[in-house]
Scaffold this motif. Structure first.
Motif, PDB file in Angstrom:
ATOM      1  N   UNK A  67      -3.275  -7.965 -59.379  1.00 11.44           N
ATOM      2  CA  UNK A  67      -3.695  -6.588 -59.093  1.00 11.44           C
ATOM      3  C   UNK A  67      -5.145  -6.308 -59.494  1.00 11.44           C
ATOM      4  N   UNK A  68      -5.711  -7.100 -60.363  1.00 13.09           N
ATOM      5  CA  UNK A  68      -7.096  -6.861 -60.806  1.00 13.09           C
ATOM      6  C   UNK A  68      -8.128  -7.371 -59.803  1.00 13.09           C
ATOM      7  N   UNK A  69      -7.667  -8.126 -58.800  1.00 14.21           N
ATOM      8  CA  UNK A  69      -8.573  -8.614 -57.768  1.00 14.21           C
ATOM      9  C   UNK A  69      -8.608  -7.640 -56.598  1.00 14.21           C
ATOM     10  N   UNK A  70      -9.749  -7.624 -55.887  1.00 17.54           N
ATOM     11  CA  UNK A  70      -9.897  -6.743 -54.735  1.00 17.54           C
ATOM     12  C   UNK A  70      -8.962  -7.203 -53.617  1.00 17.54           C
ATOM     13  N   UNK A  71      -8.432  -6.241 -52.880  1.00 14.98           N
ATOM     14  CA  UNK A  71      -7.497  -6.551 -51.797  1.00 14.98           C
ATOM     15  C   UNK A  71      -7.922  -5.771 -50.556  1.00 14.98           C
ATOM     16  N   UNK A  72      -9.004  -6.196 -49.915  1.00 10.27           N
ATOM     17  CA  UNK A  72      -9.557  -5.512 -48.736  1.00 10.27           C
ATOM     18  C   UNK A  72      -9.021  -6.183 -47.472  1.00 10.27           C
ATOM     19  N   UNK A  73      -8.185  -5.473 -46.736  1.00 15.23           N
ATOM     20  CA  UNK A  73      -7.529  -6.028 -45.551  1.00 15.23           C
ATOM     21  C   UNK A  73      -8.214  -5.627 -44.252  1.00 15.23           C
ATOM     22  N   UNK A  74      -9.386  -5.039 -44.329  1.00 14.36           N
ATOM     23  CA  UNK A  74     -10.037  -4.493 -43.133  1.00 14.36           C
ATOM     24  C   UNK A  74     -10.235  -5.556 -42.052  1.00 14.36           C
ATOM     25  N   UNK A  75     -10.785  -6.703 -42.405  1.00 15.76           N
ATOM     26  CA  UNK A  75     -11.051  -7.752 -41.408  1.00 15.76           C
ATOM     27  C   UNK A  75      -9.759  -8.315 -40.828  1.00 15.76           C
ATOM     28  N   UNK A  76      -8.755  -8.490 -41.660  1.00 19.03           N
ATOM     29  CA  UNK A  76      -7.473  -9.010 -41.184  1.00 19.03           C
ATOM     30  C   UNK A  76      -6.855  -8.057 -40.159  1.00 19.03           C
ATOM     31  N   UNK A  77      -6.900  -6.771 -40.443  1.00 19.71           N
ATOM     32  CA  UNK A  77      -6.318  -5.787 -39.537  1.00 19.71           C
ATOM     33  C   UNK A  77      -7.122  -5.685 -38.240  1.00 19.71           C
ATOM     34  N   UNK A  78      -8.419  -5.807 -38.334  1.00 18.77           N
ATOM     35  CA  UNK A  78      -9.258  -5.763 -37.127  1.00 18.77           C
ATOM     36  C   UNK A  78      -8.929  -6.927 -36.196  1.00 18.77           C
ATOM     37  N   UNK A  79      -8.682  -8.106 -36.750  1.00 15.28           N
ATOM     38  CA  UNK A  79      -8.320  -9.261 -35.925  1.00 15.28           C
ATOM     39  C   UNK A  79      -6.981  -9.042 -35.237  1.00 15.28           C
ATOM     40  N   UNK A  80      -6.024  -8.476 -35.954  1.00 17.01           N
ATOM     41  CA  UNK A  80      -4.722  -8.184 -35.365  1.00 17.01           C
ATOM     42  C   UNK A  80      -4.839  -7.149 -34.247  1.00 17.01           C
ATOM     43  N   UNK A  81      -5.673  -6.147 -34.460  1.00 11.57           N
ATOM     44  CA  UNK A  81      -5.847  -5.107 -33.433  1.00 11.57           C
ATOM     45  C   UNK A  81      -6.499  -5.667 -32.175  1.00 11.57           C
ATOM     46  N   UNK A  82      -7.505  -6.490 -32.353  1.00 12.17           N
ATOM     47  CA  UNK A  82      -8.184  -7.094 -31.204  1.00 12.17           C
ATOM     48  C   UNK A  82      -7.213  -7.932 -30.373  1.00 12.17           C
ATOM     49  N   UNK A  83      -6.370  -8.698 -31.041  1.00 14.63           N
ATOM     50  CA  UNK A  83      -5.404  -9.525 -30.328  1.00 14.63           C
ATOM     51  C   UNK A  83      -4.378  -8.655 -29.596  1.00 14.63           C
ATOM     52  N   UNK A  84      -3.957  -7.553 -30.228  1.00 15.91           N
ATOM     53  CA  UNK A  84      -2.996  -6.661 -29.583  1.00 15.91           C
ATOM     54  C   UNK A  84      -3.603  -6.000 -28.352  1.00 15.91           C
ATOM     55  N   UNK A  85      -4.864  -5.591 -28.426  1.00 18.22           N
ATOM     56  CA  UNK A  85      -5.506  -4.947 -27.280  1.00 18.22           C
ATOM     57  C   UNK A  85      -5.558  -5.881 -26.077  1.00 18.22           C
ATOM     58  N   UNK A  86      -5.820  -7.153 -26.332  1.00 19.64           N
ATOM     59  CA  UNK A  86      -5.828  -8.139 -25.246  1.00 19.64           C
ATOM     60  C   UNK A  86      -4.444  -8.252 -24.622  1.00 19.64           C
ATOM     61  N   UNK A  87      -3.417  -8.369 -25.464  1.00 20.24           N
ATOM     62  CA  UNK A  87      -2.037  -8.466 -24.975  1.00 20.24           C
ATOM     63  C   UNK A  87      -1.630  -7.213 -24.208  1.00 20.24           C
ATOM     64  N   UNK A  88      -1.990  -6.059 -24.750  1.00 16.08           N
ATOM     65  CA  UNK A  88      -1.604  -4.799 -24.119  1.00 16.08           C
ATOM     66  C   UNK A  88      -2.243  -4.642 -22.754  1.00 16.08           C
ATOM     67  N   UNK A  89      -3.505  -5.011 -22.637  1.00 14.99           N
ATOM     68  CA  UNK A  89      -4.178  -4.940 -21.338  1.00 14.99           C
ATOM     69  C   UNK A  89      -3.511  -5.866 -20.327  1.00 14.99           C
TER      70      UNK A  89
END
Length: 384
Positions: free
Chosen positions: A357-379
């Motif tokens: 818990x004392x380490x940073x846990x920034x998931x922004x890049x991970x979530x952006x990659x998942x969103x990009x892949x979903x947008x491709x699939x959705x299109x």
């Protein structure tokens, strides 16, 4: 899409909550589903579509007229009217009038070249199947879970078969996990998203040495809250469990009695119940925690036919996530981000103690990659 080309309209049907309606009383019934719908709505807008959300949400009033609200030129909400009677404190007859007005709306507005996405529901599944066959519009079923598998006392083979038929004839699918794709897609196009991939906020750093654990969602026998409460007794004093949730009266009574007993034994408030929150309050609550916990019975079929939306909400607020070893989660594209545990109180506690818990846990890049892949699939799903 060129500036002169007219935007394609997508009709999106579901029980979207009442933040844009004002004439039907309290409508806070489907917060998790509405959060997922928000993600799909914004994804469709990013792909250049205009989205008309047709909501069947009810309030605590016996009658409601149609309400319309436009966020902008590409996002419009239509809350269908309903009528009901109140019996023993509950509204009766809503589903019948909702089906009537939904049928009327579809017959008046959708043509053969129209596109419709439906959030899977037992209320209108058969209605959509019949209208899809009659009108011939493109229909994409969003299946987040199978309801007769979501609780042990709901299950029966006949009901399961009936529920599966409600979306079986759709032209394509939006699924919540990879297992459902293998089971139900049957060669049709589909896109998969485990929840809302939006990044909301970074976790707030705690300076008091306290480690806050979050549990959000339904409180019942199947979703792990009682196992988590028992796990708290194996954890040092600095670990505090904060609960947001709701449930049937008998489950809430058991929860509160168990919480009071554990707190009394500990001699301090080791478990805190904070009711329910939504919107900015919900986001602020999550950001004030360090670890989010999601426990499901790994032996139940729901473990293959759902994906807890709370996992993505936790990650979207940079929380570390402790999860049970459900097949749909272990085999997901976010498995490497999670800490898995066995569904025993001592094992849950051991896993929580392993979280850095004392380490940073920034998931922004991970979530952006998942969103990009979903947008491709959705299109790809929506392309003719």
């Amino acid at each position: 899409m060129s500036a002169t080309e007219q935007k394609k309209i997508i009709y999106y049907i579901g029980f979207y909550d009442g933040k844009y309606c004002h004439r039907r009383g309290n409508t806070e019934q489907n917060l998790a589903g509405s959060m997922k719908m928000d993600f799909v709505i914004q994804s469709l807008k990013k792909l250049g579509y205009k989205v008309v959300i047709v909501s069947l949400t009810q309030g605590n009033r016996c009658f409601a007229v149609e309400e319309r609200y436009s966020v902008d030129e590409n996002e419009q909400y239509i809350y269908l009217p309903y009528a009901a009677i109140k019996w023993n404190g509950k509204l009766k007859g809503c589903s019948r009038t909702m089906q009537f007005f939904l049928k009327k709306f579809i017959q008046s507005n959708l043509k053969k070249d129209s596109i419709l996405i439906s959030y899977h529901s037992l209320v209108y599944g058969e209605t959509l199947t019949k209208l899809h066959k009659k009108i011939g519009f493109k229909w994409y079923a969003q299946v987040e879970e199978l309801y007769c598998l979501s609780r042990k006392d709901f299950y029966s083979p006949d009901q399961l078969q009936k529920e599966e038929k409600m979306f079986d004839t759709a032209d394509g699918f939006l699924f919540v996990n990879d297992i459902m794709k293998e089971k139900y897609a049957k060669g049709k196009k589909c896109a998969i998203s485990y929840g809302n991939y939006h990044f909301f906020a970074k976790r707030e750093t705690q300076n008091d040495g306290q480690i806050n654990i979050a549990y959000t969602g339904i409180i019942n026998e199947d979703r792990g809250i009682f196992t988590l409460m028992d796990a708290m007794q194996y954890l040092p004093q600095k670990y505090i469990l904060n609960v947001l949730g709701y449930g049937l009266e008998q489950h809430m009574n058991r929860f509160k009695n168990r919480m009071n007993a554990i707190n009394q034994k500990a001699g301090y408030e080791k478990i805190k119940f904070l009711g329910t929150k939504k919107g900015d309050e919900f986001s602020k609550f999550l950001s004030s925690n360090d670890i989010g916990v999601s426990l499901m019975d790994v032996e139940d079929e729901i473990a293959k036919n759902a994906f807890p939306s709370k996992i993505m909400a936790y990650l979207g607020h940079s929380l570390y996530v402790v999860s049970s070893k459900c097949e749909a989660i272990v085999n997901s594209k976010v498995a490497h981000l999670l800490y898995f545990c066995d569904n025993e109180p001592s094992k849950v506690a051991e896993t929580i103690l392993r979280v850095p818990v004392n380490k940073d846990c920034d998931m922004k890049q991970e979530l952006e990659k998942l969103e990009e892949a979903f947008l491709v699939e959705l299109q790809q799903v929506l392309e003719e």
